[in-house]
Design an enzyme around this catalytic site. Structure first.
Site, short mmCIF file in Angstrom:
data_model
loop_
_atom_site.label_atom_id
_atom_site.label_comp_id
_atom_site.label_asym_id
_atom_site.label_seq_id
_atom_site.Cartn_x
_atom_site.Cartn_y
_atom_site.Cartn_z
CG HIS A 1 -35.85 3.40 2.89
ND1 HIS A 1 -34.72 4.19 2.94
CD2 HIS A 1 -35.71 2.52 3.91
CE1 HIS A 1 -33.94 3.78 3.93
NE2 HIS A 1 -34.52 2.77 4.54
CG ASN B 1 -31.00 -0.59 -1.98
OD1 ASN B 1 -30.61 0.24 -1.15
ND2 ASN B 1 -31.83 -1.57 -1.65
CG ASP C 1 -34.37 7.07 1.00
OD1 ASP C 1 -35.53 7.27 1.40
OD2 ASP C 1 -33.80 5.97 1.10
CG ASN D 1 -33.22 -2.83 1.68
OD1 ASN D 1 -32.33 -2.22 1.10
ND2 ASN D 1 -33.46 -2.72 2.97
N GLY E 1 -31.97 0.50 10.51
CA GLY E 1 -32.52 1.13 11.72
C GLY E 1 -31.96 2.54 11.84
CB SER F 1 -33.34 3.92 7.55
OG SER F 1 -32.72 2.98 6.77
CG PHE G 1 -30.50 7.09 1.99
CD1 PHE G 1 -29.92 8.32 1.78
CD2 PHE G 1 -30.45 6.15 0.98
CE1 PHE G 1 -29.28 8.61 0.58
CE2 PHE G 1 -29.81 6.42 -0.24
CZ PHE G 1 -29.22 7.66 -0.44
CG ASP G 2 -28.26 2.18 1.24
OD1 ASP G 2 -28.32 1.23 2.03
OD2 ASP G 2 -28.34 2.04 0.00
N1 GLU Z 1 -30.75 1.32 3.54
C1 GLU Z 1 -30.70 0.53 4.71
C2 GLU Z 1 -31.92 -0.37 4.75
O1 GLU Z 1 -32.87 -0.07 4.14
C3 GLU Z 1 -30.73 1.30 5.99
C4 GLU Z 1 -29.47 1.87 6.43
C5 GLU Z 1 -28.39 0.86 6.53
O2 GLU Z 1 -28.65 -0.32 6.72
O3 GLU Z 1 -27.26 1.31 6.41
O4 GLU Z 1 -31.92 -1.40 5.40
#
Ligand code: GLU
Length: 720
Positions: free
Chosen positions: A84, A212, A221, A327, A652, A654, A670-671
């Site tokens: 992403h 997500n 990802d 997102n 950030g 990410s 990634f998340d």
């Molecule tokens: N997946 C989040 C985003 O795309 C990034 C990582 C996070 O915020 O924990 O904003």
């Protein structure tokens, strides 16, 4: 008695120590602070100097900012980050015929790599505290807007001087604590970044928006890019003559991965957190701003999805924007739910009450800090009163491409008349080319029918603002007519007459004086001229607000330190940070426990054949044949896909490398989980969990699915 007391003390102390050793901590630690962390006692097996060593090479030299975070994994400038994170560049390179989003992108050798448009890689070279120099321009009793402007000007001067002394480098001053501490960072920007391997959407985005911000997760990802420099080794724009960049340091990949309970740490560039803000800010976010923005994004997404139906070329134009909006929308909805769940505003209010009581106990404290909270409250009350007005003005430029183009052209013409250091940052010589690049990237994805519908909605909303918050340029076009008809006429006329959708015309407009610009007779530039005084007025209000809040927040930190007798770490601000913790599951709800490692079995379980749960047949075949190679986990008897851990991360992060106790790469962050979206306001060891793609899945997909053996060889995972 004495002995029992002593035993009790020893017992309490050992419990405290135990908690300290097994439990992660809140904290996105600035790298200058990590020596305070006793990381070895928490599970790190290497010396902390191997992570950060101001006198020599260390792991931080392998970490880059590529939009979000990435890291070097070979001596030839190979960068690993998220799918992403590379997405915008993949979309920019995609056409209906060459749909890299759908099918992925694979360079079978270096010569097949393609430019990752709009991407740079930022490397942190050095940093130093410049708080005294920055704050030297603040005078007691200064007007708040003047205060903000004086600080901005001083920062620009420090940056200009630093860049003069360090040719080819970029300097940036980061505000660590609002109005209080400032750090000057010197960065190298690499400008020639190319795509190397990006898996297809059905792997890189598996689960899409449904999954997500969720756990259990099965998204691959990740993607690979490569940084290039000029033949002399210095940073250069794309050129076929360029050569791969040799980083000072690259990460060692650990193909054996991690297990539940293992110590991990992350390095990266977390964007923004708001943990030092007060209940007033949080209540404003919860009751006003986030619900408005989440709904506004949902509305735009539905428009874009409708426009995309049945035409892949049009759909490609919208993909990246839809992804970004969805997102944030889901993140905000997670936050709104979380804020209610943990009653954060109420909790903050209680803390503030206790603080106020503490202040009231001492006359000196009262004189210095007695009205801080009350003053902050007043500022947010005023902000609430005109919240929709500010949001509409903000999103008019952000959501409507034509307003963005017209306004930037008009503002550029005004700003370029000023001396470089006096201009708004986007129009300074060091940044103007980036501003133009951003416009061109937006123009690539411009789709007139969508833009028209969004503008119409914005104008309709503006037409309903209360009397004391009217936007005169919009009122002028409505006049006494029926607003809806007037808006329709305006849209019809402006879009048929404008030429800002032509790259050359747009770029020419960005090089004109206000008088020359007028002669171009573009309706959106003229409209921008009408909007300009309103935006200027708002900017003054916002600068004054920031000046007042900076001062108040700076004092608030001082008195909180006195009250709680502890030090704080600054909120995230896109500068390099470390966070640590363990691979660990969690309990999202009563009687539910989530384990911390998912496997390919879960992909198969989730696969329906329909997007976003479609899986490439080749991956299914590899699974059925149990062709896991060395990437099978001996305990799980399958290839691990994603891992969960209790570190402290935000947007950030990410692409941040997840490193094991020896500092080797075991995953790509990634998340976060849905519950952890409120991390940005408050971290908790109960609900704060971050998600990475497991390095074993990255390597398995790259080798067995992608057939890209040369990348594994390059990372020393396969013999050459
Ligand atoms: N997946 C989040 C985003 O795309 C990034 C990582 C996070 O915020 O924990 O904003």
């Amino acid at each position: 008695m004495k002995k029992r007391f002593f035993t009790l003390i020893v017992f309490i102390f050992s419990i405290a120590l135990l908690i300290a050793t097994v439990v992660a901590d809140e904290g996105m630690w600035p790298i200058s602070e990590i020596h305070k962390l006793a990381l070895r006692s928490k599970g790190l097996e290497i010396s902390p100097e191997k992570i950060f060593n101001p006198k020599g090479l260390s792991l931080i030299d392998a970490v880059v900012q590529v939009g979000a975070t990435g890291s070097f994994v070979s001596q030839n400038g190979l960068i690993i980050t998220n799918h992403h994170v590379a997405y915008g560049a993949v979309q920019a390179a995609s056409t209906k015929e060459k749909d890299y989003i759908k099918h992925g992108f694979l360079a079978r050798n270096r010569f097949e790599e393609i430019p990752a448009k709009g991407r740079t890689a930022r490397i942190t070279e050095s940093y130093r505290d410049v708080s005294d120099a920055v704050l030297s321009v603040v005078k007691e009793g200064m007007d708040f807007a003047k205060r903000t402007k004086a600080l901005e000007k001083k920062i620009k001067e420090i940056v200009a001087e630093t860049e003069r002394k360090n040719p080819g480098k970029r300097a940036e001053v980061a505000e660590m604590f609002s109005g209080k501490t400032y750090v000057l960072f010197i960065y190298t920007y690499l400008k020639d970044i190319r795509l190397v391997y990006v898996p297809p959407r059905s792997i890189g985005e598996f689960g899409g928006e449904v999954d997500n911000w969720m756990w259990p997760r099965h998204t691959g990802d990740f993607s690979f890019m490569r940084a290039y420099v000029g033949p002399d080794g210095s940073s250069a724009e794309y050129s076929p003559e360029n050569v791969p960049f040799h980083p000072k340091k690259f990460l060692k990949v650990a193909p054996e991965g991690v297990d539940e309970g293992d110590f991990v740490f992350l390095l990266g560039y977390p964007g923004r957190t708001y943990r030092h803000r007060t209940s007033h800010f949080l209540a404003f976010e919860e009751e006003v701003r986030m619900p408005y923005v989440a709904d506004w994004y949902a509305w735009q997404i539905s428009v874009m999805e409708k426009m995309s139906e049945g035409d892949r070329a049009v759909a490609i134009k919208h993909l990246s924007r839809i992804k970004g909006l969805s997102n944030t929308m889901k993140n905000y909805r997670g936050k709104l739910k979380g804020l209610k769940r943990v009653r954060l505003v109420e909790r903050k209010r209680k803390e503030e009450k206790a603080l106020q009581n503490f202040i009231e106990t001492d006359e000196n404290l009262k004189a210095e800090y007695g009205n801080i909270l009350e003053e902050i409250d007043k500022i947010y009350t005023q902000r609430r009163e005109q919240a929709e007005y500010e949001l509409i003005l903000d999103y008019l430029r952000r959501s409507v491409n034509m307003i963005y183009f017209g306004y930037t052209a008009y503002e550029a013409a005004v700003e370029l008349q000023k001396k470089d250091l006096e201009r708004e940052s986007a129009y300074m010589d060091r940044n103007f080319h980036l501003t133009k690049e951003r416009l061109q990237l937006t123009l690539r994805n411009y789709y007139e029918p969508t833009d028209k519908v969004i503008l119409k909605e914005m104008l309709k909303r503006a037409a309903h603002l209360p009397k004391n918050q009217r936007i005169s340029a919009i009122d002028n076009l409505i006049q006494d007519a029926n607003p809806e008809n007037a808006i329709d006429d305006f849209i019809k006329k402006t879009y048929s007459e404008t030429r800002l959708n032509e790259t050359q015309f747009l770029m020419e407009a960005l090089a004109k004086s206000p008088q020359e610009l007028k002669k171009m007779k573009d309706p959106f530039i003229d409209f921008a001229e009408g909007l300009y005084p309103t935006y200027q007025k708002l900017k003054e209000v916002q600068k004054a607000r920031k000046g007042a809040l900076d001062k108040l927040y700076s004092k608030l930190i001082d008195v909180k330190k006195k009250f709680l007798k502890k030090d704080f770490i600054p909120d995230a601000n896109k500068t390099l940070r470390l966070t640590f913790g363990r691979i660990r599951g969690y309990q999202p709800a009563d009687a539910v426990y989530y384990k911390p490692i998912t496997t390919v079995n879960g992909i198969i379980e989730k696969t329906t054949g329909e997007e976003p749960f479609d899986t490439p047949p080749k991956l299914m075949d590899l699974f059925r044949a149990k062709d896991f190679g060395r990437f099978e986990s001996p305990t799980l008897k399958s290839v691990p896909v994603c891992i969960l851990y209790d570190t402290d991360t935000t947007g950030g992060n990410s692409g941040s490398p997840v490193l094991n106790a020896r500092g080797e790469l075991v995953g790509i962050n990634f998340d976060r989980t849905y519950e952890a979206t409120i991390n940005d306001f408050a971290w908790s060891e109960d609900y704060s969990r971050s998600i990475a793609v497991d390095i074993r899945y990255v390597l398995w997909v790259t080798q067995k699915f992608g057939g890209v053996d040369y990348l594994l060889k390059e990372m020393n995972v396969l013999n050459k």
